[in-house]
Scaffold this active site. Sequence first.
Site, PDB file in Angstrom:
ATOM      1  N   TYR A 160      31.047  32.213  25.667  1.00 46.83           N
ATOM      2  CA  TYR A 160      31.727  31.167  24.981  1.00 46.83           C
ATOM      3  C   TYR A 160      30.633  30.035  25.090  1.00 46.83           C
ATOM      4  O   TYR A 160      30.093  29.878  26.114  1.00 46.83           O
ATOM      5  CB  TYR A 160      32.951  30.887  25.781  1.00 46.83           C
ATOM      6  N   LYS A 212      48.807  40.160  54.704  1.00 42.16           N
ATOM      7  CA  LYS A 212      49.588  39.403  53.644  1.00 42.16           C
ATOM      8  C   LYS A 212      48.569  39.469  52.749  1.00 42.16           C
ATOM      9  O   LYS A 212      47.393  39.873  52.707  1.00 42.16           O
ATOM     10  CB  LYS A 212      49.608  37.804  54.434  1.00 42.16           C
ATOM     11  N   MET A 268      37.622  36.545  30.450  1.00 41.99           N
ATOM     12  CA  MET A 268      39.178  37.239  31.337  1.00 41.99           C
ATOM     13  C   MET A 268      38.671  38.536  31.494  1.00 41.99           C
ATOM     14  O   MET A 268      39.058  39.218  32.801  1.00 41.99           O
ATOM     15  CB  MET A 268      40.373  37.106  30.249  1.00 41.99           C
ATOM     16  N   ARG A 273      51.560  22.200  58.487  1.00 42.58           N
ATOM     17  CA  ARG A 273      52.248  23.016  57.362  1.00 42.58           C
ATOM     18  C   ARG A 273      53.666  23.358  57.565  1.00 42.58           C
ATOM     19  O   ARG A 273      54.426  22.904  56.773  1.00 42.58           O
ATOM     20  CB  ARG A 273      51.312  24.045  57.281  1.00 42.58           C
TER      21      ARG A 273
END
Length: 382
Positions: free
Chosen positions: A262, A39, A310, A137
Amino acid sequence: MEQLLRDTYVEINLDNIAYNMKNIKKMVGENVKIAAVLKADAYGHGAVEVAGTVMENGADYIAVATLNEALEIRERFHDYRILIMGFTPDRLLEYVVKNDITQTIFSLRQARLLSELGIKYNKLPVVHIKYDTGFNRLGFRDCTESIEEIASIANIENINVEGIFSHLALAGREEDERQYNRFIAVIDELRKRGIDFKYKHIEDSISAVDYPEYRLNMIRPGAIIYGIKGFHYGHLDLKQALTFKTRISHVKEISEGEGVSYDYLWRAQRKSIIGTIPIGYADGYPRSLSNKGFVTVHGKKAPIAGLICMDQLMVDLTDIPEAKEGDEVIVYSNGENNTMDLNTMAILAGTNKNEIISRISRRVPRVYIKNGEVFKIIDYVK
């Protein structure tokens, strides 16, 4: 060999995956089947490319979480047994039946629908029952009504109720034992009613190593296939398959007091050399490692300087004066040669190892190593 369109890529060693699979098979023996969990694009390693290796080295089934993951593998491998461990909505069960995929179910309604679709397409749908022993779940609740419903499913025509499974919460030995005993009690109760299952499974990677007595006749290893160790009590020899690499794209000198990235959350405490490398949080590198993580250049640690962007991040190369543009950077690996290992990285990022590798985005090319050589490059974005 196809040329890489980025300096940033992950190197995936299929020889190591084969090694891990052989050791998993040796650990469980011939009487325990292996449903190899691929998965999340095989935990970031590339499900289609990994599928062949696991099946050639001891896997009996491939397990995924979603229908689209199953269909991606089915398109390449027409005869592999594939189990969807998660929920598939009623409207999409037609794809499951037409493509001979094994579906997890936990309702009588879906069992009846699959039977009807099987008749429509002249197929015998295969299902595994999910039973909830406390993970809360998915799955049938642990109660008498659920036993009755499972018994009804087993009596539906034109459906193969092949397996039943649960999932341990891994909340400690006592709780794990309680969950296991609940599961065995359900199996025994159904057996009294003449209902048995070809496959019974409750163990994932961690529990398969830690609790050999709970393996039943199938396990669902995921992380250990890729050499990721999370077990606590047992032992299994593994080799990590994935190394994340890139190259320095820019080097500059800055003065004492200058800020980087930043908000200037990192400022130079001295005259410094800053290197920019072309990897960011959009590639799957955790932004939470800003000012905490490091990469490896020339075998030396280069601390991250400032907020991770990013698409790029900056590192402090002041103590690696030989570093230059184009030099190889090990973003993370197995911890050898001063590289960041996944366990350390996960702790610093406040997450787990599986999340780190499964978040690697598809804009990062995969370079596959087999028989010690590069044999294939997959670049999803080009």
